[in-house]
Design a protein around this motif. Structure first.
Motif, PDB file in Angstrom:
ATOM      1  N   GLY A  90       9.959   5.425   3.973  1.00 45.55           N
ATOM      2  CA  GLY A  90       9.115   5.695   2.980  1.00 45.55           C
ATOM      3  C   GLY A  90       9.827   6.405   1.702  1.00 45.55           C
ATOM      4  O   GLY A  90       8.940   6.919   0.746  1.00 45.55           O
ATOM      5  N   LEU A  91      10.843   6.923   1.663  1.00 47.76           N
ATOM      6  CA  LEU A  91      11.698   7.206   0.508  1.00 47.76           C
ATOM      7  C   LEU A  91      11.720   6.330  -0.582  1.00 47.76           C
ATOM      8  O   LEU A  91      11.362   6.857  -1.801  1.00 47.76           O
ATOM      9  N   PHE A  92      12.125   5.260  -0.342  1.00 44.84           N
ATOM     10  CA  PHE A  92      12.116   4.078  -1.379  1.00 44.84           C
ATOM     11  C   PHE A  92      10.844   3.376  -1.648  1.00 44.84           C
ATOM     12  O   PHE A  92      10.422   2.872  -0.240  1.00 44.84           O
ATOM     13  N   THR A  93      10.142   3.429  -2.515  1.00 45.34           N
ATOM     14  CA  THR A  93       8.942   2.640  -2.844  1.00 45.34           C
ATOM     15  C   THR A  93       8.961   1.319  -3.365  1.00 45.34           C
ATOM     16  O   THR A  93       8.291   0.468  -3.077  1.00 45.34           O
ATOM     17  N   GLU A  94      10.198   0.904  -3.902  1.00 47.95           N
ATOM     18  CA  GLU A  94      10.649  -0.432  -4.246  1.00 47.95           C
ATOM     19  C   GLU A  94      12.037  -0.484  -4.585  1.00 47.95           C
ATOM     20  O   GLU A  94      12.490   0.590  -5.290  1.00 47.95           O
ATOM     21  N   ALA A 110       7.216  -7.873  -4.841  1.00 45.35           N
ATOM     22  CA  ALA A 110       6.803  -8.464  -5.969  1.00 45.35           C
ATOM     23  C   ALA A 110       6.794  -7.324  -7.206  1.00 45.35           C
ATOM     24  O   ALA A 110       6.211  -6.305  -6.686  1.00 45.35           O
ATOM     25  N   THR A 111       7.224  -7.891  -8.127  1.00 47.90           N
ATOM     26  CA  THR A 111       7.203  -6.924  -9.225  1.00 47.90           C
ATOM     27  C   THR A 111       6.258  -7.542 -10.326  1.00 47.90           C
ATOM     28  O   THR A 111       5.899  -8.746 -10.246  1.00 47.90           O
ATOM     29  N   SER A 112       5.923  -6.772 -11.446  1.00 40.59           N
ATOM     30  CA  SER A 112       4.928  -7.267 -12.341  1.00 40.59           C
ATOM     31  C   SER A 112       5.207  -8.130 -13.276  1.00 40.59           C
ATOM     32  O   SER A 112       4.893  -8.983 -14.050  1.00 40.59           O
ATOM     33  N   ASP A 113       6.783  -7.998 -13.516  1.00 41.52           N
ATOM     34  CA  ASP A 113       7.731  -9.042 -14.568  1.00 41.52           C
ATOM     35  C   ASP A 113       8.886  -9.534 -13.979  1.00 41.52           C
ATOM     36  O   ASP A 113       9.331  -8.872 -13.006  1.00 41.52           O
TER      37      ASP A 113
END
Length: 176
Positions: A90-94, A110-113
């Motif tokens: 839970g420390l890293f969100t992405e 997945a990223t937005s761009d």
């Protein structure tokens, strides 16, 4: 390490986290090799080609299609980054790994761009040098009810000492 100051009361904790844990991720063989390999392909891309790829990615996000996004998610380096995110409890969100042009090499989700080269996570790292560190501002994620900051650092080629890419990690500051 030098870093770009932002209004973030967690800067000291995040800088320590970068030195103690995040640099090891950025220096992992799977990370360095993936960036080297992609740089060989994308070094010749002009801005028009980067824009085309970014548009394809954004269309996939909007439509739910996953050709390019899926190809990146299926890479061994993306699986490694997803494992690092999961192991952080839970420390890293992405986690986003970018090449020398700012294009996604690996992602934990997945990223937005596709192109990050127009954002601080790349701009305050790759052109700055191997000692760069960028601590982003605190941001509240309403969907997850977390407060996070993005920590970005360079991926350095151990053979040349040159910055070849960047690694950005979203950190839930309430978990530090």
């Amino acid at each position: 390490m030098s870093w770009a100051a932002g209004l973030n009361v967690f800067e000291k904790d995040l800088t320590l986290l970068a030195r103690e844990r995040l640099q090891a991720i950025a220096a992992a063989d799977v990370v360095v090799e993936a960036v080297r390999a992609q740089n060989r392909v994308t070094a010749s891309y002009d801005q028009a080609r980067i824009g085309e790829l970014d548009a394809v990615w954004r269309d996939e996000v909007a439509s739910g299609s996953r050709a390019l996004i899926g190809e990146v998610l299926d890479r061994p380096v993306s699986r490694y980054l997803a494992q690092m995110q999961e192991a952080s409890e839970g420390l890293f969100t992405e986690i986003i790994l970018m090449d020398g042009r700012g294009l996604n090499v690996g992602i934990s989700q997945a990223t937005s761009d596709y192109w990050q080269g127009d954002e601080d996570k790349w701009q305050k790292i790759v052109p700055v040098g191997p000692q760069a560190l960028h601590i982003g501002p605190l941001e509240e994620d309403l969907s997850t009810r977390t407060v996070q900051s993005q920590v970005s650092l360079p991926v350095v080629d151990p053979q040349t000492g040159a910055v070849i890419g960047a690694l950005a990690i979203g950190v839930d500051v309430e978990e530090i």
